[in-house]
Design a protein around this motif. Structure first.
Motif, PDB file in Angstrom:
ATOM      1  N   SER A 145       0.862  -1.183   0.000  1.00 17.77           N
ATOM      2  CA  SER A 145       0.000   0.000   0.000  1.00 17.77           C
ATOM      3  C   SER A 145       0.894   1.226   0.000  1.00 17.77           C
ATOM      4  O   SER A 145       1.804   1.331   0.833  1.00 17.77           O
ATOM      5  CB  SER A 145      -0.921   0.022   1.229  1.00 17.77           C
ATOM      6  N   GLU A 146       0.647   2.171  -0.907  1.00 16.36           N
ATOM      7  CA  GLU A 146       1.495   3.354  -1.039  1.00 16.36           C
ATOM      8  C   GLU A 146       0.778   4.609  -0.533  1.00 16.36           C
ATOM      9  O   GLU A 146      -0.447   4.666  -0.444  1.00 16.36           O
ATOM     10  CB  GLU A 146       1.886   3.577  -2.506  1.00 16.36           C
ATOM     11  N   GLU A 147       1.569   5.612  -0.189  1.00 17.84           N
ATOM     12  CA  GLU A 147       1.104   6.958   0.176  1.00 17.84           C
ATOM     13  C   GLU A 147       0.089   6.924   1.321  1.00 17.84           C
ATOM     14  O   GLU A 147      -0.988   7.501   1.229  1.00 17.84           O
ATOM     15  CB  GLU A 147       0.506   7.659  -1.043  1.00 17.84           C
ATOM     16  N   ILE A 148       0.451   6.264   2.387  1.00 18.78           N
ATOM     17  CA  ILE A 148      -0.388   6.223   3.586  1.00 18.78           C
ATOM     18  C   ILE A 148       0.230   7.158   4.626  1.00 18.78           C
ATOM     19  O   ILE A 148       1.344   6.912   5.099  1.00 18.78           O
ATOM     20  CB  ILE A 148      -0.502   4.799   4.158  1.00 18.78           C
ATOM     21  N   PRO A 149      -0.445   8.248   4.984  1.00 18.73           N
ATOM     22  CA  PRO A 149       0.134   9.169   5.985  1.00 18.73           C
ATOM     23  C   PRO A 149       0.121   8.550   7.373  1.00 18.73           C
ATOM     24  O   PRO A 149      -0.635   7.619   7.656  1.00 18.73           O
ATOM     25  CB  PRO A 149      -0.794  10.393   5.901  1.00 18.73           C
ATOM     26  N   GLU A 150       0.944   9.099   8.253  1.00 15.99           N
ATOM     27  CA  GLU A 150       1.018   8.589   9.621  1.00 15.99           C
ATOM     28  C   GLU A 150      -0.320   8.677  10.337  1.00 15.99           C
ATOM     29  O   GLU A 150      -0.648   7.836  11.172  1.00 15.99           O
ATOM     30  CB  GLU A 150       2.075   9.361  10.405  1.00 15.99           C
ATOM     31  N   SER A 151      -1.103   9.694  10.006  1.00 14.25           N
ATOM     32  CA  SER A 151      -2.395   9.877  10.667  1.00 14.25           C
ATOM     33  C   SER A 151      -3.353   8.729  10.395  1.00 14.25           C
ATOM     34  O   SER A 151      -4.291   8.501  11.159  1.00 14.25           O
ATOM     35  CB  SER A 151      -3.030  11.195  10.218  1.00 14.25           C
ATOM     36  N   GLU A 152      -3.147   7.996   9.297  1.00 13.20           N
ATOM     37  CA  GLU A 152      -4.025   6.874   8.945  1.00 13.20           C
ATOM     38  C   GLU A 152      -3.497   5.538   9.440  1.00 13.20           C
ATOM     39  O   GLU A 152      -4.180   4.521   9.324  1.00 13.20           O
ATOM     40  CB  GLU A 152      -4.201   6.807   7.420  1.00 13.20           C
ATOM     41  N   LEU A 153      -2.273   5.526   9.958  1.00 15.29           N
ATOM     42  CA  LEU A 153      -1.648   4.261  10.314  1.00 15.29           C
ATOM     43  C   LEU A 153      -2.358   3.573  11.475  1.00 15.29           C
ATOM     44  O   LEU A 153      -2.538   2.348  11.461  1.00 15.29           O
ATOM     45  CB  LEU A 153      -0.173   4.497  10.661  1.00 15.29           C
ATOM     46  N   GLY A 154      -2.787   4.342  12.472  1.00 19.45           N
ATOM     47  CA  GLY A 154      -3.495   3.745  13.595  1.00 19.45           C
ATOM     48  C   GLY A 154      -4.781   3.066  13.155  1.00 19.45           C
ATOM     49  O   GLY A 154      -5.097   1.946  13.580  1.00 19.45           O
ATOM     50  N   ARG A 155      -5.548   3.746  12.301  1.00 16.10           N
ATOM     51  CA  ARG A 155      -6.793   3.150  11.800  1.00 16.10           C
ATOM     52  C   ARG A 155      -6.512   1.888  11.003  1.00 16.10           C
ATOM     53  O   ARG A 155      -7.207   0.873  11.142  1.00 16.10           O
ATOM     54  CB  ARG A 155      -7.530   4.169  10.926  1.00 16.10           C
ATOM     55  N   LEU A 156      -5.475   1.927  10.178  1.00 15.27           N
ATOM     56  CA  LEU A 156      -5.113   0.765   9.370  1.00 15.27           C
ATOM     57  C   LEU A 156      -4.752  -0.422  10.249  1.00 15.27           C
ATOM     58  O   LEU A 156      -5.162  -1.561   9.982  1.00 15.27           O
ATOM     59  CB  LEU A 156      -3.946   1.127   8.448  1.00 15.27           C
ATOM     60  N   CYS A 157      -4.005  -0.174  11.305  1.00 16.75           N
ATOM     61  CA  CYS A 157      -3.633  -1.252  12.226  1.00 16.75           C
ATOM     62  C   CYS A 157      -4.853  -1.792  12.961  1.00 16.75           C
ATOM     63  O   CYS A 157      -4.977  -2.998  13.180  1.00 16.75           O
ATOM     64  CB  CYS A 157      -2.587  -0.763  13.223  1.00 16.75           C
ATOM     65  N   ARG A 158      -5.767  -0.907  13.338  1.00 16.40           N
ATOM     66  CA  ARG A 158      -6.960  -1.348  14.047  1.00 16.40           C
ATOM     67  C   ARG A 158      -7.834  -2.239  13.165  1.00 16.40           C
ATOM     68  O   ARG A 158      -8.387  -3.250  13.610  1.00 16.40           O
ATOM     69  CB  ARG A 158      -7.763  -0.130  14.514  1.00 16.40           C
ATOM     70  N   GLU A 159      -7.940  -1.879  11.879  1.00 17.01           N
ATOM     71  CA  GLU A 159      -8.792  -2.650  10.971  1.00 17.01           C
ATOM     72  C   GLU A 159      -8.155  -3.961  10.536  1.00 17.01           C
ATOM     73  O   GLU A 159      -8.856  -4.958  10.339  1.00 17.01           O
ATOM     74  CB  GLU A 159      -9.114  -1.800   9.741  1.00 17.01           C
ATOM     75  N   SER A 160      -6.837  -3.980  10.371  1.00 17.90           N
ATOM     76  CA  SER A 160      -6.180  -5.194   9.872  1.00 17.90           C
ATOM     77  C   SER A 160      -5.703  -6.119  10.991  1.00 17.90           C
ATOM     78  O   SER A 160      -5.429  -7.296  10.736  1.00 17.90           O
ATOM     79  CB  SER A 160      -4.989  -4.814   8.984  1.00 17.90           C
ATOM     80  N   SER A 161      -5.600  -5.604  12.221  1.00 19.53           N
ATOM     81  CA  SER A 161      -5.164  -6.384  13.386  1.00 19.53           C
ATOM     82  C   SER A 161      -3.920  -7.223  13.095  1.00 19.53           C
ATOM     83  O   SER A 161      -3.947  -8.458  13.144  1.00 19.53           O
ATOM     84  CB  SER A 161      -6.299  -7.304  13.863  1.00 19.53           C
ATOM     85  N   PRO A 162      -2.805  -6.595  12.761  1.00 17.84           N
ATOM     86  CA  PRO A 162      -1.594  -7.361  12.458  1.00 17.84           C
ATOM     87  C   PRO A 162      -1.029  -8.039  13.701  1.00 17.84           C
ATOM     88  O   PRO A 162      -1.289  -7.627  14.836  1.00 17.84           O
ATOM     89  CB  PRO A 162      -0.630  -6.290  11.930  1.00 17.84           C
ATOM     90  N   GLY A 163      -0.232  -9.067  13.469  1.00 22.29           N
ATOM     91  CA  GLY A 163       0.435  -9.726  14.587  1.00 22.29           C
ATOM     92  C   GLY A 163       1.612  -8.929  15.101  1.00 22.29           C
ATOM     93  O   GLY A 163       2.095  -9.150  16.211  1.00 22.29           O
ATOM     94  N   GLY A 164       2.098  -7.984  14.304  1.00 27.69           N
ATOM     95  CA  GLY A 164       3.205  -7.124  14.706  1.00 27.69           C
ATOM     96  C   GLY A 164       3.343  -5.975  13.728  1.00 27.69           C
ATOM     97  O   GLY A 164       2.923  -6.076  12.574  1.00 27.69           O
ATOM     98  N   VAL A 165       3.920  -4.874  14.172  1.00 27.26           N
ATOM     99  CA  VAL A 165       4.142  -3.688  13.336  1.00 27.26           C
ATOM    100  C   VAL A 165       5.619  -3.329  13.408  1.00 27.26           C
ATOM    101  O   VAL A 165       6.209  -3.312  14.496  1.00 27.26           O
ATOM    102  CB  VAL A 165       3.290  -2.489  13.797  1.00 27.26           C
ATOM    103  N   LEU A 166       6.215  -3.073  12.260  1.00 28.37           N
ATOM    104  CA  LEU A 166       7.611  -2.647  12.206  1.00 28.37           C
ATOM    105  C   LEU A 166       7.669  -1.261  11.591  1.00 28.37           C
ATOM    106  O   LEU A 166       7.137  -1.034  10.505  1.00 28.37           O
ATOM    107  CB  LEU A 166       8.446  -3.637  11.388  1.00 28.37           C
ATOM    108  N   LEU A 167       8.307  -0.320  12.276  1.00 31.68           N
ATOM    109  CA  LEU A 167       8.438   1.056  11.813  1.00 31.68           C
ATOM    110  C   LEU A 167       9.844   1.275  11.290  1.00 31.68           C
ATOM    111  O   LEU A 167      10.823   1.115  12.024  1.00 31.68           O
ATOM    112  CB  LEU A 167       8.153   2.034  12.961  1.00 31.68           C
ATOM    113  N   ASN A 168       9.958   1.631  10.022  1.00 32.25           N
ATOM    114  CA  ASN A 168      11.251   1.908   9.413  1.00 32.25           C
ATOM    115  C   ASN A 168      11.310   3.394   9.097  1.00 32.25           C
ATOM    116  O   ASN A 168      10.897   3.841   8.032  1.00 32.25           O
ATOM    117  CB  ASN A 168      11.433   1.073   8.143  1.00 32.25           C
ATOM    118  N   MET A 169      11.803   4.153  10.053  1.00 33.36           N
ATOM    119  CA  MET A 169      11.810   5.619   9.947  1.00 33.36           C
ATOM    120  C   MET A 169      12.843   6.168  10.914  1.00 33.36           C
ATOM    121  O   MET A 169      13.398   5.416  11.720  1.00 33.36           O
ATOM    122  CB  MET A 169      10.424   6.178  10.268  1.00 33.36           C
ATOM    123  N   PRO A 170      13.133   7.473  10.852  1.00 35.87           N
ATOM    124  CA  PRO A 170      14.101   8.041  11.797  1.00 35.87           C
ATOM    125  C   PRO A 170      13.718   7.774  13.237  1.00 35.87           C
ATOM    126  O   PRO A 170      12.540   7.795  13.610  1.00 35.87           O
ATOM    127  CB  PRO A 170      14.065   9.539  11.468  1.00 35.87           C
TER     128      PRO A 170
END
Length: 397
Positions: A145-170
């Motif tokens: 999935s491309e061009e997803i702002p940080e503000s949408e990341l929480g909602r995306l995680c809530r809807e997809s319920s991943p087993g883990g999240v990895l953040l690759n950023m500063p």
């Protein structure tokens, strides 16, 4: 996917080999970084099931008393969501160190990018997908999935319920994003950060003689740090007397290598607060210290964890100085009289516990550590039903 399919390692071996073949001709990375990426792909292909699924059994009792059979094993976390800032790290390295390690653990992966991918990245990703199609089980375990702002990341995680999240950023941004994700989630979810450190430090001990030692290794390490975007700041701490003697020749060699350097007294930089600036520009800042207490005051003022190299520090009474104890707490990877490779630097930024570059010579050790992030321990007992309460027996409806 709850468990690794039979023959998983063979398929990951095929995936790593296919992707390595595609990286060789088209990679835009520096030779050192490309070589490390290819080496890690080879390490993944050597990982065996026993390396990931360790099972131990308690010996049966010999005195007639039943003893539970204890089993310890590792299971995949589940689907992994990787959120990546593509201005932060190149896609090739992200695939090698994060995406393939999650697949090797038996997890499905969704790659979510903050920006729209450039054409070069799309070509690399297309090559990765073709490599996936060479396997039988992993081809449908990856999505983008491309061009997803940080503000949408929480909602995306809530809807997809991943087993883990990895953040690759500063590193400075990862903690805030992590808090927003956890605030949106309905249940517990491990969040990893592959944020590369904001600085890199080398401490050279007082008492060295002659010319600046390990000049070639030092310049190569500087270039690797710049090429892999390991923070924007490299700080070299030199004892005042020797450092002043080396300064002119060392800065000239740094300049000849295409790098920018500045120098000055550590006490002045501390007093003026230069070291706390996040927009520090030089490739290398050379700081002269009068005694170890100055270095100790500085490192106590820092926050976060960093790659640290100790060079020329002898064993014995001097090694008990509080500076070395403080460094052990602040180091993400600690090196004694050597410089870590790019692969070791990148792996250390992904691990939650500190590493020692001098101890990382084991075959495939770092690859197994990277995979272990996406596995969880599962412990259970096999106790005969007749020894359990009725409501705990398997036969209970």
């Amino acid at each position: 996917m709850n468990e690794n399919p039979k023959g998983m390692n063979h398929e990951i071996g095929k995936l790593a080999s296919c992707f390595a073949d595609r990286l060789r001709p088209q990679s835009a990375l520096s030779p050192a970084m490309r070589e490390e990426n290819l080496r890690f792909l080879e390490e993944y292909s050597k990982i065996q099931d026993d390396d990931l699924r360790k099972v131990s059994f308690v010996p049966a009792s010999t005195d007639g008393v039943p003893r539970p059979e204890m089993k310890n094993t590792l299971q995949p976390l589940g689907s992994i969501l990787i959120y990546a800032d593509m201005n932060f790290e190149n896609l090739e390295t992200l695939i090698v160190f994060d995406l393939i390690s999650a697949l090797t653990a038996g997890c499905g992966v969704t790659l979510v990018t903050r920006q729209k991918l450039e054409n070069q990245d799309l070509e690399i990703l297309d090559g990765f997908r073709r490599s996936l199609r060479a396997t039988t089980w992993a081809a449908e375990k990856f999505s983008l999935s491309e061009e997803i702002p940080e503000s949408e990341l929480g909602r995306l995680c809530r809807e997809s319920s991943p087993g883990g999240v990895l953040l690759n950023m500063p590193e400075a941004e990862a903690s805030g994003v992590c808090k927003r994700i956890l605030a949106e989630m309905h249940g517990p979810c491990p969040v990893f950060a592959s944020g590369l450190p904001s600085a890199n430090f080398s401490f050279w001990n007082r008492g060295s003689t002659g010319n600046f030692p390990k000049t070639r290794e030092f310049l190569e390490y500087l270039r690797n740090c710049r090429d892999c975007r390991f923070g924007g700041s490299f700080f070299l701490f030199l004892p005042l007397e020797e450092g002043k003697r080396w300064e002119k020749g060392l800065r000239q060699k740094i300049h000849d290598a295409g790098l920018v350097s500045i120098s000055g007294a550590l006490a002045d930089f501390l007093r003026r607060g230069y070291l706390k600036k996040r927009d520090w520009k030089p490739d290398c800042t050379i700081l002269f210290y009068r005694n170890r207490t100055e270095c100790l005051d500085w490192i106590r003022s820092t926050t976060g964890r960093f790659p640290i190299q100790l060079l020329g520090f002898p064993d014995g009474d001097e090694s008990d100085h509080p500076l070395l104890e403080e460094i052990e707490w602040k180091a993400s990877i600690l090196s004694h009289d050597c410089f870590p490779s790019f692969g070791q630097l990148r792996a250390s930024s992904s691990m939650g516990s500190p590493l020692c570059a001098n101890l990382l010579g084991g075959e495939g050790l770092l690859a197994r550590l990277l995979v272990s992030r996406f596995l969880r321990p599962l412990c259970y007992q096999e106790i005969p039903d007749e020894y359990l309460p009725k409501d705990r027996r398997e036969a209970t409806p």
